[in-house]
Design an enzyme around this catalytic site. Structure first.
Site, PDB file in Angstrom:
ATOM      1  N   CYS A  63     -25.073  63.199 -10.159  1.00  0.00           N
ATOM      2  CA  CYS A  63     -25.039  62.232 -11.260  1.00  0.00           C
ATOM      3  C   CYS A  63     -24.327  60.946 -10.857  1.00  0.00           C
ATOM      4  O   CYS A  63     -23.170  60.962 -10.422  1.00  0.00           O
ATOM      5  CB  CYS A  63     -24.336  62.849 -12.471  1.00  0.00           C
ATOM      6  SG  CYS A  63     -24.133  61.696 -13.843  1.00  0.00           S
ATOM      7  N   GLU A 238     -35.159  56.174 -13.810  1.00  0.00           N
ATOM      8  CA  GLU A 238     -35.596  57.531 -14.179  1.00  0.00           C
ATOM      9  C   GLU A 238     -36.936  57.474 -14.901  1.00  0.00           C
ATOM     10  O   GLU A 238     -37.793  58.338 -14.731  1.00  0.00           O
ATOM     11  CB  GLU A 238     -34.564  58.199 -15.096  1.00  0.00           C
ATOM     12  CG  GLU A 238     -33.193  58.359 -14.470  1.00  0.00           C
ATOM     13  CD  GLU A 238     -32.251  59.106 -15.415  1.00  0.00           C
ATOM     14  OE1 GLU A 238     -31.518  58.425 -16.153  1.00  0.00           O
ATOM     15  OE2 GLU A 238     -32.275  60.345 -15.428  1.00  0.00           O
TER      16      GLU A 238
END
Ligand code: ARG
Length: 363
Positions: A63, A238
Site C-alpha cells: 500500500c 487504479e
C-alpha cells in the site's frame, strides 16, 4: 491450551502497550493466559483492536497510502452474528466512508474465527461491478465473472449492463449465504469526462467512489478476523491504468486511442501510452469536479516518502513490496522506483484467505 495463540498474543500485547505507553502489561498478559486456558481464546479490548487494525495498515507492504494509517476509523461489530445486522453495519460503513465524497478511511470488524465458526463476505469489494459471460464476450468487469455467476445461482437478477453494482453476500458459520442488494442512494459513482476532449463523456464510462476490500483477513495477536472490510480512497491509476485499461479488465485503450485519432496499427506511435495518460487525466478531472477524494500517483508517492521518513524517526523501517508500490504509470518519475524495500511481513497485517465461495486459496 494453545501455546501458539498465547505466544502470538503476547508478542502483540507487548508491542501495543509499549507503543501506546500503557502500564499494566503483565496483568493483561496474565488475564489473557487465564482466558486461553479456560475457553481456548481471548478477546481484544477496543483499544487493542483499534491499534491492531491501524498497525496492520502500517504493515501493508503493497500500500502506497500508508501515511494516513493512524487516522483509520475503526467500527467494532464483534457482537453481531445475524446476517441482517451485519448487512446494516456494512451499509453504515458505506455511508460513513463515502461521506458525500470526502472519503474517510474506515474498517468494520466482525467477530474473529473460532474453530470452524467464521463470518465471511463473499464479495471481493463491497462495491463492485458485475461481469456477465455472453457468447460475444464479457459484458461488465471480467474480474467479477465468477462471483456474478454465484450471485445468479443464489437468485440475483443482474441487469446485464457494463456497470451493475453486485449484491452483498454474507455467510455466517457455514449457514446458507444471504444476499442483499445495496440501496442505490448509498452508492456514489463518478461519470467520467475529460477536461479537453468533449467526446470522452459519450463513452459513458464511470467508476464508484470508494474501494472497500472485503475478502481479506485481519490478523491481530493470533486472532483471525475473517470479515473486516476496509477502505481508503482511490489513486487514479487504479482506475485509469488498471480497471479500465487492462486487457483482461475493461480493455478501453483501443477505444480511447481511436477516439483520439491515433494510429493503433503501429506500436511506435505510442498510442497505448497516450491513451493511458488521457484516461488517467479524465479520472482525476472527473473525481475532482465531483468533489470525490482521489490522489494522483505523484502526490501519493510524495506522501509515501513522508511515511518512510516518519517511520524512520520512530525507529522503525518502512517495509514494502516494490513491485506493488511503484505506480503503473511513469514509475521512474517517482522516488519509489529508485529505492528498495524490505518485503518482510510483520503482524498485525491483512492477509489473503481462502476464497469463500470456491474454497480455493485466493490471491
Ligand atoms: N485496486 C483496487 C481497485 O481498483 C482497490 C485496492 C485498494 N485501493 C485503495 N486505494 N485503497 O478497485
Amino acid at each position: 491450551m494453545s501455546k501458539e495463540l498465547y505466544q502470538d498474543a503476547e508478542l502483540f500485547i507487548r508491542q501495543c502497550y509499549e507503543e501506546l505507553e500503557k502500564s499494566g502489561v503483565e496483568e493483561r498478559l496474565a488475564d489473557i493466559h487465564q482466558s486461553i486456558q479456560n475457553r481456548g481464546t481471548y478477546d481484544h479490548t477496543f483499544e487493542e483492536l483499534e491499534y491492531g487494525a491501524k498497525v496492520a495498515w502500517r504493515n501493508s507492504n503493497r500500500c502506497i497510502g500508508r501515511l494516513f494509517w493512524n487516522s483509520l476509523k475503526v467500527f467494532d461489530h464483534r457482537e453481531l452474528d445475524k446476517e441482517e445486522d451485519i448487512r446494516d453495519a456494512l451499509f453504515d460503513h458505506i455511508d460513513y466512508a463515502t461521506n458525500d465524497g470526502r472519503i474517510r478511511a474506515t474498517i468494520s470488524i466482525f467477530r474473529p474465527k473460532r474453530l470452524s465458526q467464521e463470518i465471511r463476505l463473499w464479495n471481493h469489494q463491497l462495491l463492485r461491478y458485475a461481469g456477465y459471460q455472453t457468447e460475444y464476450g464479457v459484458i461488465g468487469d471480467p474480474a467479477s465473472v465468477e462471483f456474478t455467476k454465484k450471485c445468479q445461482d443464489l437468485g440475483w437478477q443482474g441487469g446485464g449492463g457494463s456497470f451493475d453494482i453486485l449484491p452483498i453476500v454474507i455467510e455466517v458459520d457455514g449457514n446458507e449465504p444471504q444476499m442483499f442488494d445495496i440501496p442505490k442512494d448509498k452508492i456514489l459513482e463518478v461519470p467520467l469526462k475529460h477536461p479537453d476532449y468533449s467526446w470522452f463523456e459519450d463513452l459513458e464510462l464511470k467508476w464508484y467512489a470508494v474501494p472497500i476490500i472485503s475478502d481479506m483477513q485481519l490478523e491481530i495477536g493470533g486472532l483471525h478476523y475473517t470479515a473486516a472490510p476496509f477502505n481508503g480512497w482511490y489513486m487514479e491509476t487504479e482506475i485509469g491504468a488498471r480497471n479500465l485499461a487492462d486487457e483482461f479488465r475493461y480493455n478501453l485503450l483501443p477505444t480511447v486511442a481511436e477516439a483520439m485519432g491515433l494510429n493503433t496499427k503501429r506500436n511506435s506511435s505510442l498510442w497505448k501510452d497516450r491513451a493511458l495518460i488521457e484516461l488517467n487525466q479524465a479520472v482525476i478531472h472527473s473525481y475532482k469536479t465531483d468533489k470525490v477524494n482521489i490522489v494522483d500517483h505523484h502526490s501519493a508517492a510524495q506522501q509515501f516518502q513522508l511515511f518512510e521518513n516518519k517511520e524512520q524517526k520512530c525507529g522503525r523501517e518502512a517495509t514494502g513490496d516494490w513491485t506493488w508500490l511503484i505506480p503503473p504509470v511513469s514509475p521512474a518519475s517517482t522516488h519509489i522506483f529508485h529505492s528498495s524495500y524490505n518485503n518482510r511481513m510483520d503482524t498485525p497485517n491483512y492477509f489473503y484467505q481462502e476464497n469463500a465461495y470456491t474454497k480455493n486459496p485466493s490471491e
